[in-house]
Design a protein around this motif. Structure first.
Motif, PDB file in Angstrom:
ATOM      1  N   UNK A   7       0.836  -1.200   0.000  1.00 43.29           N
ATOM      2  CA  UNK A   7       0.000   0.000   0.000  1.00 43.29           C
ATOM      3  C   UNK A   7       0.873   1.254   0.000  1.00 43.29           C
ATOM      4  N   UNK A   8       1.862   1.274   0.911  1.00 41.38           N
ATOM      5  CA  UNK A   8       2.753   2.425   0.980  1.00 41.38           C
ATOM      6  C   UNK A   8       3.521   2.629  -0.308  1.00 41.38           C
ATOM      7  N   UNK A   9       3.988   1.527  -0.916  1.00 33.10           N
ATOM      8  CA  UNK A   9       4.759   1.612  -2.160  1.00 33.10           C
ATOM      9  C   UNK A   9       3.893   2.109  -3.308  1.00 33.10           C
ATOM     10  N   UNK A  10       2.746   1.492  -3.471  1.00 34.88           N
ATOM     11  CA  UNK A  10       1.877   1.839  -4.599  1.00 34.88           C
ATOM     12  C   UNK A  10       1.361   3.275  -4.486  1.00 34.88           C
ATOM     13  N   UNK A  11       0.789   3.606  -3.333  1.00 34.78           N
ATOM     14  CA  UNK A  11       0.229   4.943  -3.159  1.00 34.78           C
ATOM     15  C   UNK A  11       1.332   6.010  -3.150  1.00 34.78           C
ATOM     16  N   UNK A  12       2.441   5.685  -2.486  1.00 39.76           N
ATOM     17  CA  UNK A  12       3.547   6.634  -2.421  1.00 39.76           C
ATOM     18  C   UNK A  12       4.168   6.892  -3.776  1.00 39.76           C
ATOM     19  N   UNK A  13       4.251   5.845  -4.599  1.00 41.30           N
ATOM     20  CA  UNK A  13       4.865   6.011  -5.921  1.00 41.30           C
ATOM     21  C   UNK A  13       3.981   6.865  -6.821  1.00 41.30           C
ATOM     22  N   UNK A  84     -10.513   1.381  -4.901  1.00 45.23           N
ATOM     23  CA  UNK A  84     -10.962   0.680  -6.109  1.00 45.23           C
ATOM     24  C   UNK A  84     -11.096   1.655  -7.266  1.00 45.23           C
ATOM     25  N   UNK A  85     -11.714   2.801  -6.980  1.00 47.55           N
ATOM     26  CA  UNK A  85     -11.828   3.839  -8.011  1.00 47.55           C
ATOM     27  C   UNK A  85     -10.452   4.285  -8.476  1.00 47.55           C
ATOM     28  N   UNK A  86      -9.517   4.456  -7.537  1.00 53.33           N
ATOM     29  CA  UNK A  86      -8.171   4.923  -7.867  1.00 53.33           C
ATOM     30  C   UNK A  86      -7.443   3.906  -8.751  1.00 53.33           C
ATOM     31  N   UNK A  87      -7.585   2.618  -8.447  1.00 54.20           N
ATOM     32  CA  UNK A  87      -6.903   1.580  -9.220  1.00 54.20           C
ATOM     33  C   UNK A  87      -7.389   1.598 -10.674  1.00 54.20           C
ATOM     34  N   UNK A  88      -8.692   1.706 -10.859  1.00 48.08           N
ATOM     35  CA  UNK A  88      -9.238   1.729 -12.227  1.00 48.08           C
ATOM     36  C   UNK A  88      -8.920   3.052 -12.920  1.00 48.08           C
ATOM     37  N   UNK A  89      -8.920   4.142 -12.153  1.00 50.27           N
ATOM     38  CA  UNK A  89      -8.582   5.445 -12.733  1.00 50.27           C
ATOM     39  C   UNK A  89      -7.144   5.465 -13.235  1.00 50.27           C
ATOM     40  N   UNK A 126      -5.054  14.852  -3.165  1.00 51.32           N
ATOM     41  CA  UNK A 126      -6.004  13.759  -3.395  1.00 51.32           C
ATOM     42  C   UNK A 126      -5.364  12.416  -3.099  1.00 51.32           C
ATOM     43  N   UNK A 127      -4.133  12.234  -3.621  1.00 54.92           N
ATOM     44  CA  UNK A 127      -3.420  10.986  -3.361  1.00 54.92           C
ATOM     45  C   UNK A 127      -3.166  10.817  -1.863  1.00 54.92           C
ATOM     46  N   UNK A 128      -2.779  11.919  -1.202  1.00 54.89           N
ATOM     47  CA  UNK A 128      -2.438  11.839   0.210  1.00 54.89           C
ATOM     48  C   UNK A 128      -3.614  11.477   1.089  1.00 54.89           C
ATOM     49  N   UNK A 183       0.550  -4.364  -9.329  1.00 53.79           N
ATOM     50  CA  UNK A 183       0.376  -3.862  -7.965  1.00 53.79           C
ATOM     51  C   UNK A 183      -1.086  -3.481  -7.718  1.00 53.79           C
ATOM     52  N   UNK A 184      -1.768  -3.027  -8.777  1.00 54.61           N
ATOM     53  CA  UNK A 184      -3.192  -2.728  -8.647  1.00 54.61           C
ATOM     54  C   UNK A 184      -3.986  -3.984  -8.332  1.00 54.61           C
ATOM     55  N   UNK A 185      -3.655  -5.100  -8.998  1.00 57.55           N
ATOM     56  CA  UNK A 185      -4.346  -6.365  -8.729  1.00 57.55           C
ATOM     57  C   UNK A 185      -4.103  -6.819  -7.290  1.00 57.55           C
ATOM     58  N   UNK A 186      -2.862  -6.710  -6.838  1.00 56.88           N
ATOM     59  CA  UNK A 186      -2.562  -7.101  -5.452  1.00 56.88           C
ATOM     60  C   UNK A 186      -3.257  -6.180  -4.458  1.00 56.88           C
ATOM     61  N   UNK A 187      -3.384  -4.909  -4.834  1.00 57.77           N
ATOM     62  CA  UNK A 187      -4.062  -3.958  -3.960  1.00 57.77           C
ATOM     63  C   UNK A 187      -5.555  -4.291  -3.855  1.00 57.77           C
ATOM     64  N   UNK A 188      -6.144  -4.802  -4.920  1.00 49.75           N
ATOM     65  CA  UNK A 188      -7.543  -5.230  -4.877  1.00 49.75           C
ATOM     66  C   UNK A 188      -7.710  -6.382  -3.890  1.00 49.75           C
ATOM     67  N   UNK A 189      -6.729  -7.307  -3.863  1.00 50.39           N
ATOM     68  CA  UNK A 189      -6.782  -8.422  -2.910  1.00 50.39           C
ATOM     69  C   UNK A 189      -6.722  -7.892  -1.478  1.00 50.39           C
TER      70      UNK A 189
END
Length: 282
Positions: A7-13, A84-89, A126-128, A183-189
């Motif tokens: 989560x930290x890696x994906x969102x932070x990146x 979920x919205x963020x991953x698809x966006x 928004x990301x934060x 990473x989006x797929x793993x984040x959905x899990x």
């Protein structure tokens, strides 16, 4: 811990890439004078996100148990919706993110300092805020008093900052489309586990029924305090004795969302474009 690191890696990146795009564009166009208001906007966004996270953590401690569970469950479900919205966006707009940010910067440069601060603030804020809410929900779901989930998140954010700097310096190149896809797929899990935990919170708050209706109970086989039970809890928010409602919500979210996420968008059928006539320049 791995799930929270992800989560930290994906969102932070994502946030790091936004910052890199903004700063690199101003440097490339020789508008270094605009860097100060941009950094001010970024700083305000980071401060707001940290404040929001602190309010979530410390502002709920004075509530009754049922109120805490009701608030925690509600915010967990909201955070799953947002992520979920963020991953698809990101999947849909990742290729155009750079051009979109450049266009907003051009408009802000024409309007002045205040617009630059606002543009940077909105782009990063928004990301934060999304990150703060989802991190809080995930840490709450997998922490249970342990500091490991929070450490995982902080390590992920630190890694993202380093990667962002390397991207900016041109020292690192990876296929971002594939990175965000997997990473989006793993984040959905991970989000599915947070959603199930949020439903359990609402059951404990007596907002939803069925708390005593267990789908199964393998606590004897997978003790929650064992190393593998802790690993499953940290990565997937696994619970050895979920309720029927928890398991149902988990499956009804995870399976359709993953199918939609990996599905290739179909282009509408239409007449084939005719080749344009060659133009001769005299």
């Amino acid at each position: 811990m791995f799930g929270n690191y992800l989560i930290g890696l994906r969102e932070g990146l994502e946030a790091s890439l936004v910052v890199c795009i903004l700063v690199a564009y101003l440097v490339k166009t020789e508008r270094r004078d605009a860097l100060r208001p941009v950094w001010i906007g970024i700083g305000i966004a980071c401060a707001l996100s940290l404040t929001f996270g602190a309010m979530l953590e410390f502002g709920t401690q004075e509530l009754t148990f049922e109120a805490q569970e009701l608030l925690g469950g509600t915010l967990s479900i909201i955070s799953v919706g947002l992520v979920t919205w963020m991953v698809f966006w990101m999947k849909r707009t990742a290729r155009h993110l750079k051009a979109e940010l450049h266009g907003k910067l051009d408009t802000a440069l024409a309007m002045g300092t205040g617009a630059l601060v606002a543009t940077a603030f909105l782009a990063v804020g928004r990301e934060g805020l999304e990150t703060a809410l989802f991190v809080w929900a995930s840490v709450r779901a997998s922490g249970e008093g342990s500091s490991a989930p929070l450490i995982g998140v902080l390590l992920g954010i630190a890694t993202a900052i380093v990667l962002g700097y390397l991207f900016y310096r041109g020292a690192l190149k990876i296929n971002l489309a594939k990175f965000f896809k997997w990473t989006g797929a793993m984040l959905v899990v991970v989000a599915a586990g947070v959603l199930a935990y949020g439903v359990h919170d609402l059951q404990e708050a007596r907002f939803l029924g069925g708390l005593g209706d267990k789908a199964f109970d393998i606590s004897a086989t997978v003790p929650p305090d064992s190393w593998y039970g802790t690993l499953l809890k940290g990565v997937f928010n696994f619970q050895p004795d979920p309720t029927v409602l928890q398991l149902s919500v988990w499956a009804l979210y995870l399976i359709p969302v993953l199918v939609l996420f990996f599905a290739d968008p179909k282009r509408p059928a239409g007449p084939k474009a005719q080749p344009a006539e060659a133009k001769h320049v005299s």
